[in-house]
Design a protein around this motif. Sequence first.
Motif, PDB file in Angstrom:
ATOM      1  N   CYS A  17       0.833  -1.215   0.000  1.00 54.81           N
ATOM      2  CA  CYS A  17       0.000   0.000   0.000  1.00 54.81           C
ATOM      3  C   CYS A  17       0.864   1.260   0.000  1.00 54.81           C
ATOM      4  CB  CYS A  17      -0.929   0.001   1.215  1.00 54.81           C
ATOM      5  SG  CYS A  17      -2.244  -1.214   1.137  1.00 54.81           S
ATOM      6  N   LEU A  18       1.894   1.272   0.849  1.00 56.16           N
ATOM      7  CA  LEU A  18       2.787   2.426   0.905  1.00 56.16           C
ATOM      8  C   LEU A  18       3.513   2.623  -0.423  1.00 56.16           C
ATOM      9  CD1 LEU A  18       4.427   2.186   4.459  1.00 56.16           C
ATOM     10  CD2 LEU A  18       3.042   4.079   3.580  1.00 56.16           C
ATOM     11  N   LYS A  19       3.994   1.541  -0.977  1.00 54.10           N
ATOM     12  CA  LYS A  19       4.710   1.621  -2.254  1.00 54.10           C
ATOM     13  C   LYS A  19       3.806   2.199  -3.341  1.00 54.10           C
ATOM     14  CE  LYS A  19       7.135  -1.249  -5.655  1.00 54.10           C
ATOM     15  NZ  LYS A  19       7.591  -2.613  -6.000  1.00 54.10           N
ATOM     16  N   HIS A  20       2.572   1.712  -3.395  1.00 58.10           N
ATOM     17  CA  HIS A  20       1.618   2.179  -4.399  1.00 58.10           C
ATOM     18  C   HIS A  20       1.341   3.671  -4.257  1.00 58.10           C
ATOM     19  CE1 HIS A  20      -1.749   2.025  -7.186  1.00 58.10           C
ATOM     20  NE2 HIS A  20      -2.504   2.631  -6.274  1.00 58.10           N
ATOM     21  N   ARG A  21       1.106   4.113  -3.020  1.00 58.41           N
ATOM     22  CA  ARG A  21       0.782   5.523  -2.783  1.00 58.41           C
ATOM     23  C   ARG A  21       1.982   6.435  -3.010  1.00 58.41           C
ATOM     24  NH1 ARG A  21      -3.492   6.902   0.506  1.00 58.41           N
ATOM     25  NH2 ARG A  21      -2.923   9.042  -0.088  1.00 58.41           N
ATOM     26  N   LEU A  22       3.133   6.034  -2.482  1.00 61.85           N
ATOM     27  CA  LEU A  22       4.325   6.891  -2.557  1.00 61.85           C
ATOM     28  C   LEU A  22       4.835   7.041  -3.980  1.00 61.85           C
ATOM     29  CD1 LEU A  22       6.156   5.644   0.653  1.00 61.85           C
ATOM     30  CD2 LEU A  22       5.287   7.965   0.255  1.00 61.85           C
ATOM     31  N   ASN A  23       4.719   5.993  -4.778  1.00 63.25           N
ATOM     32  CA  ASN A  23       5.196   6.068  -6.157  1.00 63.25           C
ATOM     33  C   ASN A  23       4.351   7.007  -7.023  1.00 63.25           C
ATOM     34  OD1 ASN A  23       7.570   4.587  -6.254  1.00 63.25           O
ATOM     35  ND2 ASN A  23       6.519   2.632  -6.559  1.00 63.25           N
ATOM     36  N   LYS A  24       3.192   7.398  -6.529  1.00 61.39           N
ATOM     37  CA  LYS A  24       2.351   8.351  -7.259  1.00 61.39           C
ATOM     38  C   LYS A  24       2.794   9.795  -7.030  1.00 61.39           C
ATOM     39  CE  LYS A  24      -1.972   5.712  -7.540  1.00 61.39           C
ATOM     40  NZ  LYS A  24      -3.413   5.711  -7.196  1.00 61.39           N
ATOM     41  N   GLU A  25       3.630   9.989  -6.004  1.00 63.79           N
ATOM     42  CA  GLU A  25       4.075  11.327  -5.661  1.00 63.79           C
ATOM     43  C   GLU A  25       5.211  11.782  -6.578  1.00 63.79           C
ATOM     44  OE1 GLU A  25       2.990  13.570  -3.277  1.00 63.79           O
ATOM     45  OE2 GLU A  25       1.297  12.182  -3.163  1.00 63.79           O
ATOM     46  N   PRO A  26       5.126  13.018  -7.085  1.00 68.36           N
ATOM     47  CA  PRO A  26       6.221  13.553  -7.899  1.00 68.36           C
ATOM     48  C   PRO A  26       7.519  13.596  -7.096  1.00 68.36           C
ATOM     49  CG  PRO A  26       4.273  14.958  -8.032  1.00 68.36           C
ATOM     50  CD  PRO A  26       4.014  13.972  -6.936  1.00 68.36           C
ATOM     51  N   ASN A  27       8.605  13.245  -7.721  1.00 69.89           N
ATOM     52  CA  ASN A  27       9.948  13.309  -7.122  1.00 69.89           C
ATOM     53  C   ASN A  27      10.201  12.265  -6.046  1.00 69.89           C
ATOM     54  OD1 ASN A  27       9.166  16.681  -7.322  1.00 69.89           O
ATOM     55  ND2 ASN A  27      10.714  15.763  -8.643  1.00 69.89           N
ATOM     56  N   ILE A  28       9.301  11.286  -5.893  1.00 70.77           N
ATOM     57  CA  ILE A  28       9.523  10.211  -4.930  1.00 70.77           C
ATOM     58  C   ILE A  28       9.489   8.874  -5.661  1.00 70.77           C
ATOM     59  CG2 ILE A  28       8.555   8.941  -2.970  1.00 70.77           C
ATOM     60  CD1 ILE A  28       7.716  11.534  -1.737  1.00 70.77           C
ATOM     61  N   CYS A  29      10.490   8.059  -5.397  1.00 64.95           N
ATOM     62  CA  CYS A  29      10.563   6.752  -6.051  1.00 64.95           C
ATOM     63  C   CYS A  29      10.911   5.679  -5.017  1.00 64.95           C
ATOM     64  CB  CYS A  29      11.635   6.774  -7.141  1.00 64.95           C
ATOM     65  SG  CYS A  29      11.873   5.178  -7.964  1.00 64.95           S
ATOM     66  N   VAL A  30      10.043   4.683  -4.876  1.00 64.15           N
ATOM     67  CA  VAL A  30      10.311   3.559  -3.975  1.00 64.15           C
ATOM     68  C   VAL A  30      11.203   2.567  -4.725  1.00 64.15           C
ATOM     69  CG1 VAL A  30       9.330   1.655  -2.661  1.00 64.15           C
ATOM     70  CG2 VAL A  30       8.127   3.859  -2.751  1.00 64.15           C
ATOM     71  N   ILE A  31      12.453   2.458  -4.294  1.00 62.26           N
ATOM     72  CA  ILE A  31      13.415   1.606  -5.008  1.00 62.26           C
ATOM     73  C   ILE A  31      13.494   0.194  -4.428  1.00 62.26           C
ATOM     74  CG2 ILE A  31      14.797   3.550  -5.787  1.00 62.26           C
ATOM     75  CD1 ILE A  31      16.743   2.930  -3.511  1.00 62.26           C
ATOM     76  N   GLY A  32      12.773  -0.025  -3.311  1.00 65.34           N
ATOM     77  CA  GLY A  32      12.789  -1.360  -2.740  1.00 65.34           C
ATOM     78  C   GLY A  32      11.923  -1.463  -1.504  1.00 65.34           C
ATOM     79  N   THR A  33      11.496  -2.691  -1.179  1.00 64.19           N
ATOM     80  CA  THR A  33      10.736  -2.956   0.040  1.00 64.19           C
ATOM     81  C   THR A  33      11.400  -4.125   0.765  1.00 64.19           C
ATOM     82  OG1 THR A  33       9.220  -4.484  -1.066  1.00 64.19           O
ATOM     83  CG2 THR A  33       8.576  -2.157  -0.986  1.00 64.19           C
ATOM     84  N   LEU A  34      11.261  -4.133   2.074  1.00 58.59           N
ATOM     85  CA  LEU A  34      11.916  -5.163   2.873  1.00 58.59           C
ATOM     86  C   LEU A  34      11.034  -5.493   4.072  1.00 58.59           C
ATOM     87  CD1 LEU A  34      14.648  -6.732   3.112  1.00 58.59           C
ATOM     88  CD2 LEU A  34      15.422  -4.898   4.615  1.00 58.59           C
ATOM     89  N   SER A  35      10.837  -6.785   4.320  1.00 57.23           N
ATOM     90  CA  SER A  35       9.994  -7.197   5.443  1.00 57.23           C
ATOM     91  C   SER A  35      10.804  -7.845   6.569  1.00 57.23           C
ATOM     92  CB  SER A  35       8.908  -8.172   4.968  1.00 57.23           C
ATOM     93  OG  SER A  35       9.493  -9.319   4.372  1.00 57.23           O
ATOM     94  N   ASN A  36      12.103  -7.961   6.365  1.00 55.75           N
ATOM     95  CA  ASN A  36      12.969  -8.571   7.381  1.00 55.75           C
ATOM     96  C   ASN A  36      14.087  -7.607   7.753  1.00 55.75           C
ATOM     97  OD1 ASN A  36      14.773 -10.142   8.919  1.00 55.75           O
ATOM     98  ND2 ASN A  36      14.188 -12.006   7.831  1.00 55.75           N
ATOM     99  N   PHE A  37      14.061  -7.153   8.991  1.00 49.81           N
ATOM    100  CA  PHE A  37      15.024  -6.153   9.474  1.00 49.81           C
ATOM    101  C   PHE A  37      16.470  -6.641   9.362  1.00 49.81           C
ATOM    102  CE2 PHE A  37      17.423  -3.960  12.795  1.00 49.81           C
ATOM    103  CZ  PHE A  37      17.086  -2.645  12.542  1.00 49.81           C
ATOM    104  N   GLU A  38      16.682  -7.965   9.428  1.00 50.46           N
ATOM    105  CA  GLU A  38      18.032  -8.521   9.433  1.00 50.46           C
ATOM    106  C   GLU A  38      18.803  -8.217   8.152  1.00 50.46           C
ATOM    107  OE1 GLU A  38      17.992 -12.667  10.281  1.00 50.46           O
ATOM    108  OE2 GLU A  38      16.927 -12.442  12.188  1.00 50.46           O
ATOM    109  N   TYR A  39      18.088  -8.034   7.052  1.00 47.79           N
ATOM    110  CA  TYR A  39      18.748  -7.793   5.763  1.00 47.79           C
ATOM    111  C   TYR A  39      18.818  -6.312   5.407  1.00 47.79           C
ATOM    112  CZ  TYR A  39      17.711 -12.755   5.421  1.00 47.79           C
ATOM    113  OH  TYR A  39      17.621 -14.102   5.673  1.00 47.79           O
ATOM    114  N   LEU A  40      18.494  -5.455   6.366  1.00 44.66           N
ATOM    115  CA  LEU A  40      18.405  -4.030   6.078  1.00 44.66           C
ATOM    116  C   LEU A  40      19.731  -3.437   5.618  1.00 44.66           C
ATOM    117  CD1 LEU A  40      16.888  -1.401   5.997  1.00 44.66           C
ATOM    118  CD2 LEU A  40      17.196  -1.175   8.462  1.00 44.66           C
TER     119      LEU A  40
END
Length: 200
Positions: A17-40
């Motif tokens: 949901c966040l990725k979908h909404r944020l990618n609609k914003e000008p000048n904002i690009c979601v380059i990745g998502t992560l669900s496991n803190f260990e690989y951050l």
Amino acid sequence: MNINLLLVDNRQLVLECLKHRLNKEPNICVIGTLSNFEYLQHEIITNSPDIVLMNFRMELSNKINLTKLLKNIPNLRIVILSKYEYPEYIQATYIAGASAFISEEKSFQELIFTIKQVYLGDKIFPKIEENQIDRILTLKESEILKRIAEDKTNFEISEEMMISIRTVEYHISSIIRKLDAESRVGAVVTAIKRGLLSIK
């Protein structure tokens, strides 16, 4: 201005949901998502985001990991998105070096504003009322609380932490008072409910 974001949340639906909404914003690009803190850290090094938008319960281990992460990666900006706006959460993220703390109760536009201001170099944190400051657990109190949850006696805590039993008792009294609990067990239960402690 093009802001590259990495999203971190253990809830996959929230990430999408966040990725979908944020990618609609000008000048904002979601380059990745992560669900496991260990690989951050690996993900940050690989993708080089400008900002990490992170949602996690502020347990002691996460405070430490966040601090290490910020020390190891220069110029990284982290925005903490949290369901809870407890003073100890805000204080912990500020001390760790995050750039902002925003509640999930805020509007999407407020989140966008926060991201853009952080990109410009600002720090944005909710105000902690003066009468709430004395309710924030110290690092030592958090360490003692963890040992209480492991069912260790005051003597065992004293031996492990190399402090006197009287000092342990003083910290336990402080923990109980700050968490509005009636006992050691009550303090542990409250801490777990508020995300200050996890039992593994």
